[in-house]
Scaffold this active site. Structure first.
Site, PDB file in Angstrom:
ATOM      1  N   THR A  14       0.814  -1.222   0.000  1.00 39.45           N
ATOM      2  CA  THR A  14       0.000   0.000   0.000  1.00 39.45           C
ATOM      3  C   THR A  14       0.844   1.268   0.000  1.00 39.45           C
ATOM      4  O   THR A  14       2.028   1.257   0.329  1.00 39.45           O
ATOM      5  CB  THR A  14      -0.945   0.019   1.211  1.00 39.45           C
ATOM      6  OG1 THR A  14      -0.170   0.059   2.409  1.00 39.45           O
ATOM      7  CG2 THR A  14      -1.859  -1.197   1.219  1.00 39.45           C
ATOM      8  N   ASP A  15       0.175   2.361  -0.335  1.00 37.78           N
ATOM      9  CA  ASP A  15       0.802   3.676  -0.264  1.00 37.78           C
ATOM     10  C   ASP A  15       0.521   4.277   1.113  1.00 37.78           C
ATOM     11  O   ASP A  15      -0.011   3.609   2.004  1.00 37.78           O
ATOM     12  CB  ASP A  15       0.310   4.578  -1.399  1.00 37.78           C
ATOM     13  CG  ASP A  15      -1.195   4.835  -1.367  1.00 37.78           C
ATOM     14  OD1 ASP A  15      -1.845   4.591  -0.319  1.00 37.78           O
ATOM     15  OD2 ASP A  15      -1.729   5.279  -2.401  1.00 37.78           O
ATOM     16  N   MET A  16       0.815   5.529   1.295  1.00 35.56           N
ATOM     17  CA  MET A  16       0.642   6.177   2.600  1.00 35.56           C
ATOM     18  C   MET A  16      -0.818   6.222   3.048  1.00 35.56           C
ATOM     19  O   MET A  16      -1.099   6.329   4.230  1.00 35.56           O
ATOM     20  CB  MET A  16       1.227   7.589   2.566  1.00 35.56           C
ATOM     21  CG  MET A  16       2.736   7.584   2.458  1.00 35.56           C
ATOM     22  SD  MET A  16       3.452   9.232   2.355  1.00 35.56           S
ATOM     23  CE  MET A  16       2.928   9.943   3.891  1.00 35.56           C
ATOM     24  N   ILE A  19      -3.916   2.430   0.486  1.00 34.89           N
ATOM     25  CA  ILE A  19      -4.487   1.972  -0.784  1.00 34.89           C
ATOM     26  C   ILE A  19      -3.399   1.202  -1.543  1.00 34.89           C
ATOM     27  O   ILE A  19      -2.237   1.599  -1.554  1.00 34.89           O
ATOM     28  CB  ILE A  19      -4.946   3.179  -1.641  1.00 34.89           C
ATOM     29  CG1 ILE A  19      -5.941   4.049  -0.885  1.00 34.89           C
ATOM     30  CG2 ILE A  19      -5.475   2.726  -2.992  1.00 34.89           C
ATOM     31  CD1 ILE A  19      -7.249   3.381  -0.584  1.00 34.89           C
TER      32      ILE A  19
END
Length: 129
Positions: A14-16, A19
């Protein structure tokens, strides 16, 4: 022919914002294709050593429809759409429950030494049909 591979979304995917990072969908569908080939009884290392060819992705057309999130349980579905002497065309989807999150059409070909295009080995074409 339909193949399904369950995948869990880990924090590293995931990103920050929690997601799934867009490029990871390509990793998921690659993992599913590798698992599908293995389920057919094809040893890709032996194929490289015996036949002198390897699979490579020639083309991907992808649509990102909905986000997957940390800890989601996903299913990657692979369906063979067409097989010719030189290419495999597959439809791949990433699904969460009833939601279609990602879909792609992937064209895979074989290459030999030096990147020269090669025919798909006959034993593999027979297993796919």
């Amino acid at each position: 022919m339909v193949h399904e591979l369950p995948i869990r979304v880990y924090y590293e995917d995931t990103d920050m914002g929690g997601i799934v990072y867009y490029a990871n969908y390509l990793r998921y569908i690659e993992r599913a294709r590798s698992d599908w080939v293995r389920s057919l009884g094809v040893d890709q290392n032996a194929m490289r050593e015996k036949d002198g060819v390897v699979f490579v992705v020639r083309r991907v057309e992808a649509d990102y429809l909905k986000p997957a999130k940390f800890d989601d349980e996903l299913l990657v579905r692979t369906v063979v759409k067409a097989v010719t002497g030189v290419r495999l065309i597959m439809s791949q989807e990433v699904i969460r429950g009833d939601d279609l999150l990602f879909q792609a059409e992937v064209t895979v070909v074989c290459i030999g030494e030096g990147g020269v295009p090669a025919r798909l080995p006959a034993n593999i074409r027979r297993r796919i049909h």
